[in-house]
Design an enzyme around this catalytic site. Sequence first.
Site, PDB file in Angstrom:
ATOM      1  N   ASN A   9       4.683  -1.337  -0.962  1.00  0.00           N
ATOM      2  CA  ASN A   9       3.459  -1.009  -1.705  1.00  0.00           C
ATOM      3  C   ASN A   9       2.334  -0.889  -0.684  1.00  0.00           C
ATOM      4  O   ASN A   9       1.839  -1.895  -0.191  1.00  0.00           O
ATOM      5  CB  ASN A   9       3.162  -2.124  -2.728  1.00  0.00           C
ATOM      6  CG  ASN A   9       1.832  -1.909  -3.440  1.00  0.00           C
ATOM      7  OD1 ASN A   9       1.219  -0.847  -3.309  1.00  0.00           O
ATOM      8  ND2 ASN A   9       1.398  -2.908  -4.193  1.00  0.00           N
ATOM      9  N   LYS A  11      -0.569   0.015  -1.136  1.00  0.00           N
ATOM     10  CA  LYS A  11      -1.902  -0.234  -1.735  1.00  0.00           C
ATOM     11  C   LYS A  11      -2.854   0.885  -1.285  1.00  0.00           C
ATOM     12  O   LYS A  11      -2.414   2.012  -1.084  1.00  0.00           O
ATOM     13  CB  LYS A  11      -2.391  -1.642  -1.381  1.00  0.00           C
ATOM     14  CG  LYS A  11      -1.347  -2.708  -1.740  1.00  0.00           C
ATOM     15  CD  LYS A  11      -1.855  -4.111  -1.710  1.00  0.00           C
ATOM     16  CE  LYS A  11      -0.721  -5.063  -2.091  1.00  0.00           C
ATOM     17  NZ  LYS A  11      -1.143  -6.448  -2.180  1.00  0.00           N
ATOM     18  N   HIS A  95       0.563  -4.623 -11.637  1.00  0.00           N
ATOM     19  CA  HIS A  95       0.313  -5.365 -10.402  1.00  0.00           C
ATOM     20  C   HIS A  95      -0.882  -6.294 -10.623  1.00  0.00           C
ATOM     21  O   HIS A  95      -1.840  -5.925 -11.304  1.00  0.00           O
ATOM     22  CB  HIS A  95       0.036  -4.391  -9.256  1.00  0.00           C
ATOM     23  CG  HIS A  95       0.054  -5.075  -7.924  1.00  0.00           C
ATOM     24  ND1 HIS A  95      -1.010  -5.833  -7.488  1.00  0.00           N
ATOM     25  CD2 HIS A  95       1.014  -5.164  -6.967  1.00  0.00           C
ATOM     26  CE1 HIS A  95      -0.694  -6.349  -6.308  1.00  0.00           C
ATOM     27  NE2 HIS A  95       0.519  -5.966  -5.976  1.00  0.00           N
ATOM     28  N   GLU A  97      -3.309  -7.064  -8.861  1.00  0.00           N
ATOM     29  CA  GLU A  97      -4.616  -6.522  -8.479  1.00  0.00           C
ATOM     30  C   GLU A  97      -5.177  -5.659  -9.598  1.00  0.00           C
ATOM     31  O   GLU A  97      -6.393  -5.618  -9.815  1.00  0.00           O
ATOM     32  CB  GLU A  97      -4.493  -5.747  -7.152  1.00  0.00           C
ATOM     33  CG  GLU A  97      -4.362  -6.720  -5.982  1.00  0.00           C
ATOM     34  CD  GLU A  97      -3.549  -6.214  -4.805  1.00  0.00           C
ATOM     35  OE1 GLU A  97      -3.335  -4.997  -4.682  1.00  0.00           O
ATOM     36  OE2 GLU A  97      -3.126  -7.068  -3.994  1.00  0.00           O
ATOM     37  N   GLU A 167       5.488 -11.721  -8.398  1.00  0.00           N
ATOM     38  CA  GLU A 167       4.500 -11.822  -7.325  1.00  0.00           C
ATOM     39  C   GLU A 167       3.470 -12.895  -7.705  1.00  0.00           C
ATOM     40  O   GLU A 167       2.506 -12.590  -8.430  1.00  0.00           O
ATOM     41  CB  GLU A 167       3.776 -10.488  -7.140  1.00  0.00           C
ATOM     42  CG  GLU A 167       4.685  -9.345  -6.753  1.00  0.00           C
ATOM     43  CD  GLU A 167       3.927  -8.242  -6.025  1.00  0.00           C
ATOM     44  OE1 GLU A 167       4.246  -7.989  -4.874  1.00  0.00           O
ATOM     45  OE2 GLU A 167       2.992  -7.674  -6.608  1.00  0.00           O
ATOM     46  N   GLY A 173      -1.192 -11.375  -0.144  1.00  0.00           N
ATOM     47  CA  GLY A 173      -2.178 -11.105   0.899  1.00  0.00           C
ATOM     48  C   GLY A 173      -2.816 -12.357   1.477  1.00  0.00           C
ATOM     49  O   GLY A 173      -3.812 -12.277   2.198  1.00  0.00           O
ATOM     50  N   SER A 212       3.204 -11.991   0.490  1.00  0.00           N
ATOM     51  CA  SER A 212       3.259 -12.397   1.902  1.00  0.00           C
ATOM     52  C   SER A 212       4.689 -12.431   2.456  1.00  0.00           C
ATOM     53  O   SER A 212       5.012 -13.293   3.276  1.00  0.00           O
ATOM     54  CB  SER A 212       2.552 -13.742   2.107  1.00  0.00           C
ATOM     55  OG  SER A 212       1.179 -13.626   1.796  1.00  0.00           O
TER      56      SER A 212
HETATM   57  P1  13P Z   1       1.400  -8.759   0.520  1.00  0.00           P
HETATM   58  O1  13P Z   1       2.798  -8.537   0.985  1.00  0.00           O
HETATM   59  O2  13P Z   1       0.365  -8.111   1.390  1.00  0.00           O
HETATM   60  O3  13P Z   1       1.124 -10.201   0.246  1.00  0.00           O
HETATM   61  O4  13P Z   1       1.259  -8.004  -0.893  1.00  0.00           O
HETATM   62  C1  13P Z   1       2.233  -8.239  -1.848  1.00  0.00           C
HETATM   63  C2  13P Z   1       2.024  -7.262  -2.935  1.00  0.00           C
HETATM   64  O5  13P Z   1       1.062  -7.335  -3.663  1.00  0.00           O
HETATM   65  C3  13P Z   1       3.010  -6.179  -3.081  1.00  0.00           C
HETATM   66  O6  13P Z   1       2.830  -5.494  -4.278  1.00  0.00           O
END
Ligand code: 13P
Length: 257
Positions: A9, A11, A95, A97, A167, A173, A212
Site C-alpha cells: 500500500n 498510500k 483502511h 486512515e 491492521e 506507521g 509496521s
Molecule cells: P505501515 O507499514 O507504514 O505501518 O502501514 C501499514 C498500513 O497501513 C498498510 O495499509
Amino acid sequence: MPAPLVIANWKMNGSLEKNARLLNQLLTKLDTLEYLEVGICPPFPYLPQVSDHLSQSRINLGAQNVSAFEAGAYTGEVSAAMLREFGCRYILLGHSERRLLCQESNDQVTAKFEAVLKAELTPVLCVGETLEHRQRGESESVVSTQVQTVLDRVGIQGFANAVIAYEPVWAIGTGETATPEQAQAVHAQIRRILAGHDAAIANQLHILYGGSVNAANAQTLFSQKDVDGGLVGGASLEANAFLEICKAAHPGTHFDL
Ligand code: 13P
C-alpha cells in the site's frame, strides 16, 4: 491454504520517476517468488503507469479506495468498474486512515465491499482497533463488529473471493508492531467468525497482518498459523525491504534475490 499474499500500500507516495525506479528494482526479482501472490496499490493517477510495468509480470495491481456508487454526480470519486478497466484486482476498503480521516463507517465500508464484488474484483477489508480500544480490552469486539457488519450484508459467499487485513491502528506507521501472538489471536478470531458460517471459505481466505511490517519482523509474524501474509505501507516503498518481506512470506526462502 492458498499461496501467501503480500500487498504493498503505497498510500499517497510516489512520482512517475520514483515509481519507475522502484518497479524496475522489484519486478524481475518478485517474479522468481513463484509460490507467493503479490499486489501493488499505487495512488489512482499512477494506475496506468504501474499497470504498464506489471503487464509482463505475475504481480497484480490494486487500488487504495473505491466509491460505493456505480456512476453519477460524485465529484472526486472513482468506481469499481473504472478500476477494473485499468487492470486492478485488489481494492483496499476501510483502511483505518480512511475510517479516521474521512469518517468512513462500517456501513459505508460494507457498501464499497458490495460494489467491489459486483465488479468481480477482490475486496481487501481492513479492520483493526485503536490503542484506546486495546487498552480497554475491546480489540476483539471492535474487529468482530467490523467483520460482522460486512458479513451480515454480503453473506459468507461474499468472502469466497475476498481478503481481510488486520491492521491495529496503533501499529500503523508507528514502528510499533503487534507481537506475533497478538496478531495470531485476532487472526484466529476472524477466521473463527467466518468458519462459523462456512469452514471451507474461512480456511482459504487470506488474512493479512499490517502495521509496521519490516524486513526484520516479517518472518516471525508470517510464521503464525493464521497470518497468511502482509499489507505493507512504509517498507513497500523501499525495494530491498519489500523484497525481504516478500521472501519472508514465501515458503522455503533458501535463495538469494
Ligand atoms: P505501515 O507499514 O507504514 O505501518 O502501514 C501499514 C498500513 O497501513 C498498510 O495499509
